[in-house]
Every structure is written in structure tokens, then in C-alpha cells.
Design a protein around this motif. Structure first.
Motif, PDB file in Angstrom:
ATOM      1  N   VAL A 309       0.978  -1.311  -0.001  1.00 18.12           N
ATOM      2  CA  VAL A 309      -0.041   0.093  -0.131  1.00 18.12           C
ATOM      3  C   VAL A 309       0.829   1.254  -0.093  1.00 18.12           C
ATOM      4  CG1 VAL A 309      -1.668   1.450   1.379  1.00 18.12           C
ATOM      5  CG2 VAL A 309      -2.017  -1.024   0.963  1.00 18.12           C
ATOM      6  N   SER A 310       2.053   1.242   0.698  1.00 23.88           N
ATOM      7  CA  SER A 310       2.829   2.242   0.885  1.00 23.88           C
ATOM      8  C   SER A 310       3.661   2.409  -0.371  1.00 23.88           C
ATOM      9  CB  SER A 310       3.468   2.060   1.914  1.00 23.88           C
ATOM     10  OG  SER A 310       3.075   2.430   3.186  1.00 23.88           O
ATOM     11  N   VAL A 311       3.788   1.339  -1.233  1.00 20.94           N
ATOM     12  CA  VAL A 311       4.464   1.541  -2.619  1.00 20.94           C
ATOM     13  C   VAL A 311       3.455   2.202  -3.423  1.00 20.94           C
ATOM     14  CG1 VAL A 311       5.409   0.555  -4.556  1.00 20.94           C
ATOM     15  CG2 VAL A 311       5.897  -0.426  -2.294  1.00 20.94           C
ATOM     16  N   VAL A 312       2.214   1.936  -3.380  1.00 20.76           N
ATOM     17  CA  VAL A 312       1.218   2.622  -4.042  1.00 20.76           C
ATOM     18  C   VAL A 312       0.988   4.231  -3.765  1.00 20.76           C
ATOM     19  CG1 VAL A 312      -1.361   2.564  -4.842  1.00 20.76           C
ATOM     20  CG2 VAL A 312      -0.056   0.467  -4.600  1.00 20.76           C
ATOM     21  N   GLU A 313       0.972   4.376  -2.582  1.00 29.26           N
ATOM     22  CA  GLU A 313       0.891   5.593  -2.083  1.00 29.26           C
ATOM     23  C   GLU A 313       2.156   6.439  -2.500  1.00 29.26           C
ATOM     24  OE1 GLU A 313       0.343   8.146   2.161  1.00 29.26           O
ATOM     25  OE2 GLU A 313       1.707   6.219   1.761  1.00 29.26           O
ATOM     26  N   ALA A 314       3.342   6.119  -2.390  1.00 32.55           N
ATOM     27  CA  ALA A 314       4.528   6.720  -2.938  1.00 32.55           C
ATOM     28  C   ALA A 314       4.384   7.055  -4.217  1.00 32.55           C
ATOM     29  CB  ALA A 314       5.892   5.915  -2.592  1.00 32.55           C
ATOM     30  N   THR A 315       3.816   6.086  -5.035  1.00 36.99           N
ATOM     31  CA  THR A 315       3.897   6.316  -6.521  1.00 36.99           C
ATOM     32  C   THR A 315       3.117   7.312  -6.968  1.00 36.99           C
ATOM     33  OG1 THR A 315       4.543   3.893  -7.034  1.00 36.99           O
ATOM     34  CG2 THR A 315       3.572   5.154  -8.769  1.00 36.99           C
ATOM     35  N   THR A 316       1.570   7.382  -6.284  1.00 34.81           N
ATOM     36  CA  THR A 316       0.785   8.401  -6.450  1.00 34.81           C
ATOM     37  C   THR A 316       1.283   9.633  -6.073  1.00 34.81           C
ATOM     38  OG1 THR A 316      -1.074   6.426  -5.692  1.00 34.81           O
ATOM     39  CG2 THR A 316      -1.602   8.851  -5.713  1.00 34.81           C
ATOM     40  N   SER A 317       1.684   9.895  -4.849  1.00 33.35           N
ATOM     41  CA  SER A 317       2.524  11.042  -4.594  1.00 33.35           C
ATOM     42  C   SER A 317       3.339  11.399  -5.508  1.00 33.35           C
ATOM     43  CB  SER A 317       3.206  10.837  -3.173  1.00 33.35           C
ATOM     44  OG  SER A 317       2.205  10.753  -2.296  1.00 33.35           O
TER      45      SER A 317
END
Length: 436
Positions: A309-317
Motif C-alpha cells: 500500500v505504501s508503494v502505491v501511495e508513494a507512486t501516487t504522490s
């Protein structure tokens, strides 16, 4: 979020540019006050206030698309980080491309300290006096708060990302950590760039180094969850470096475009394409915003979730920050004359709407006081909700956001005129190079 004014120029990093630039190249603006980037800062400031008020009232936590979209306004933080990367790394990028000496590190650090801490200390003392309670006499608590090191407390007595009234300051702590380490990153990138014999080779090396830094920011997520979860690491610099690297890359590309060999190389074409395609870029940014509003990017209340989830969040950011900031950072200077009016059809048909929006009087008003608005908003929010007798996660966002905005603007403007500007002017007496 911390203020990110135009970065200082260093005389030693000056370069010989093409004396006559073909205006059809649409080269990015790399000097002078970048008013459109100021507009991005104002936009991010308003987004931060929206997410904080809507979370406190519970609207951002409510099921449904409205709550999800309100919570996604937390993407303001990557915007601030990317802006810092663009504006503060630019003189180092220029020096690395030219193979010359970079800015004076002492002057840079002094300006950053005087730009950030005087106003922050005013707000921090107010928050401590109002909300520290039994910890008011704790020397450790005061030191942690006043030095912005409280996110490194592994056993905090507060809930959430920071002490009461200062919850938003975790991102300011990340900013300060970036300010302190930027000269080191710049040295690393400069040394690596020296291996290139031409300006294009040096540019490729710098961009490659920033890709490595971004990859390392993803790797920094691993110790956040393994061998056991450490949620506090969510508010530390390593996982955020990719968001700063986006801005650093944009600064590099904008300077590189002025120096690229050949009449119309790929860097100039890239900058021209992005700088003249704001609608497409912001459409892609909107897609990242929607992704942030889904469970795939994590919970809605500072919940890092799990590693993936944090990987997705980082990519989104990273993606959101790039596609919002890039068409502004790579845009050519605005034409001389009056600001384009958004109510004019021609403004929208000839692609001038982004500059018109970013230089709108509302944005121009908010940009200089955005730091103060950011600093005061939680105290104003809590005082307002105490005054109206509201409990946490109750009330209406639409009824609270206006008085909180007004209160934050009043205090932010006072802080700007009484603290920020005087301390900035005073700090200039010590170093003559550039502006903070």
C-alpha cells in the motif's frame, strides 16, 4: 509546509548562455520570480487546510466518493516537497551542468533557518502553552518541538503524527531534514556528473542519480514494515525523497534545456511538450488524485497500511506532484503585460489558462502568507471547535472551513508581516549572496 521561495543564485555558478534564444524554443523560465510556482504553493496551502478540517469533522473519513476525494487532498504535501526540490536545487543543478562551483552552503543553510524557524517558534510556543498540559514543564518535550525533532521520538505521548496543535508539522520536519541534506545530495550528484565530458552527458548523469535516489526512497519503505511495522518512519525523510527528487529533476531539465547541444534536442522538446500541455498533465494528475482516494493508496487517517500500500501511495504522490508541477516549472516566462483573465474564452483556447489560474489574485494573495496559514491552521481549528463545542469527528466541513480559513489567514498575514519578513531582512545582513 515550509516556505519555498526562489532559491539563491550563486555568482560562481553563472554560465554563458546563448546570447539570442529563438523564442520558438519556448525554453523554461529559470530566473526571476516565478509567480506561477507561487500559485502552486497557494493551491497546496488550501489543499492542506481542506484535508485537516475535513478529517477533524469526520467528512474525510465518511464512506463514499465525497469523503474519499476530501481525504485525497493530502496530496498537497508532495506538492510542497516537489516545489522545494525545484527551487532549492536549481543553483546546484546549474553549477553541476556547467562544471562550476555551487552556492555557498553556509549562506544557504542560514537563510533556510531564518526562513523557517522564527515563525514556527511563535506558533510552537502558542501550541505548547495551550495544549502541552502536564508536559508543559518537560524540557525534552520543548526541545523536541522547538527543534522539529519530535517525529523521531519512538515512544511519543501524543496520538497521531504530532503533538496537539502541531500535527501538521511532521511534514515541516521532513522539509528541514531535506534542507540539511540537500548540500550533501548536491555534492554527490555534482561529483557523479563530473564523469560526463559534455553538458548533455552531465545532464544524463544527474537525472540518473535522481532516479537512484527515487529508487532508494522506495527501498526505505522496507524497514518501515520489516521485520515489524514502524509507523513513525512514515514521517521521516527517506521515504519522501522521491517527491523531492521530482522537483530536483524538473530544475535540472529546465536548466539543461538552455544548455543542450544542437538546435532542438530531446530535452528542449520534452520541456516544450510538457510546458505547453498543462491540460493533459493535469488530467493525468487528476487520475493520480483519484487513485489516492481509493483504498489501494491506504487509509484516510495517516494510516501507512502495509508495504505494498505504501508503494502505491508513494507512486501516487510522486506522479501527482510531477504532473501538477511540471507544466509550470517547465513553462516559458509569461508574456509581458496584464495577467490573462480566466473569464476570457481566448485564455482557454490558446492554452494560457494555467498561467492565468496560478497568477489569479486569490493565488497571489495566498502565496506569501501560505506558510503562516499552514502553521496556524490546527490551532485555529481547535480553538474554533472548542468555542462551538464540537467533538472530534463531528460537525460539518462546510460550516467549519470558512471560519478556520479566515482565522488562519488573519494570523498568517500577521505572522508574515511581523515575523517572517523582518527575520528575512535581518538575516540578509550576514550573507550577501542571493535571497532566502
Amino acid at each position: 509546509m515550509a516556505p519555498t521561495p526562489a532559491a539563491p543564485e550563486d555568482p560562481a555558478s553563472a554560465s554563458t548562455r546563448t546570447p539570442a534564444v529563438d523564442p520558438t524554443r519556448l525554453l523554461p523560465q529559470v530566473s526571476g520570480r516565478h509567480h506561477a510556482l507561487d500559485g502552486i504553493r497557494a493551491l497546496a496551502c488550501l489543499m492542506v487546510l481542506v484535508v485537516h478540517v475535513s478529517t477533524e469533522t469526520g467528512d474525510a473519513l465518511a464512506p463514499g466518493p465525497v469523503g474519499a476525494l476530501l481525504s485525497a487532498s493530502a496530496l498537497a504535501v508532495p506538492l510542497f516537497f516537489a516545489l522545494s526540490g525545484v527551487l532549492l536545487y536549481r543553483p546546484w543543478a546549474r553549477a553541476a551542468l556547467d562544471g562550476t562551483r555551487g552556492p555557498d552552503t553556509r549562506a544557504y543553510l542560514w537563510r533556510r533557518v531564518m526562513r523557517v524557524f522564527p515563525a514556527y517558534w511563535v506558533v510552537a510556543v502558542a501550541a505548547l502553552l495551550l495544549y502541552a498540559g502536564e508536559h508543559l514543564t518537560s524540557v525534552r518535550h520543548w526541545v523536541e518541538v522547538l527543534t522539529l525533532t519530535f517525529p523521531f521520538n519512538t515512544s511519543p505521548h501524543w496520538a497521531g503524527p504530532g503533538p496537539e496543535g502541531l500535527g501538521q508539522m511532521w511534514s515541516l520536519s521532513v522539509e528541514v531534514a531535506f534542507y540539511l541534506t540537500l548540500p550533501l545530495f548536491a555534492v554527490f550528484l555534482s561529483l557523479w556528473a563530473r564523469g560526463g565530458r559534455t553538458v548533455d552527458a552531465r545532464g544524463r548523469r544527474i537525472i540518473g542519480g535522481l532516479v537512484v535516489i527515487t529508487a532508494l526512497s522506495y527501498l526505505a519503505l522496507v524497514p518501515q514494515y520489516h521485520p515489524e511495522p514502524r509507523e513513525l518512519m512514515h514521517s521521516w525523510l527517506p521515504r519522501c525523497m522521491g517527491m523531492f527528487a521530482v522537483g530536483m529533476a524538473l530544475a535540472t531539465l529546465s536548466e539543461w534545456a538552455w544548455r543542450e547541444s544542437g538546435p532542438d534536442g530531446p530535452v528542449r522538446r520534452f520541456c516544450r511538450t510538457i510546458g505547453t500541455s498543462p491540460a493533459l498533465c493535469w488530467l493525468v494528475a487528476a487520475a493520480f488524485y483519484v487513485l489516492e482516494a481509493t483504498p489501494a493508496a491506504g487509509g484516510r487517517f495517516f494510516e501507512p497500511g502495509n508495504l505494498w500500500v505504501s508503494v502505491v501511495e508513494a507512486t501516487t504522490s510522486i506522479g501527482f506532484a510531477f504532473f501538477v508541477v511540471a507544466p509550470v516549472a517547465l513553462a516559458p516566462p509569461a508574456p509581458d503585460g496584464a495577467r490573462r483573465r480566466l473569464r476570457s474564452v481566448a485564455t482557454w483556447t490558446d492554452g494560457a489558462w494555467l498561467d492565468g489560474l496560478m497568477r489569479h489574485p486569490v493565488m497571489v494573495y495566498f502565496a506569501p502568507i501560505s506558510y503562516g496559514v499552514f502553521l496556524w491552521q490546527f490551532i485555529v481549528l481547535y480553538l474554533w471547535r472548542d468555542f462551538t463545542g464540537q467533538e472530534i469527528f463531528t460537525g460539518s466541513f462546510w460550516l467549519d472551513v470558512i471560519p478556520v480559513l479566515i482565522g488562519s489567514v488573519i494570523l498568517g498575514k500577521l505572522t508574515y508581516h511581523l515575523v517572517e519578513e523582518p527575520s528575512r531582512k535581518w538575516s540578509r545582513r550576514f550573507f550577501s549572496a542571493g535571497k532566502g
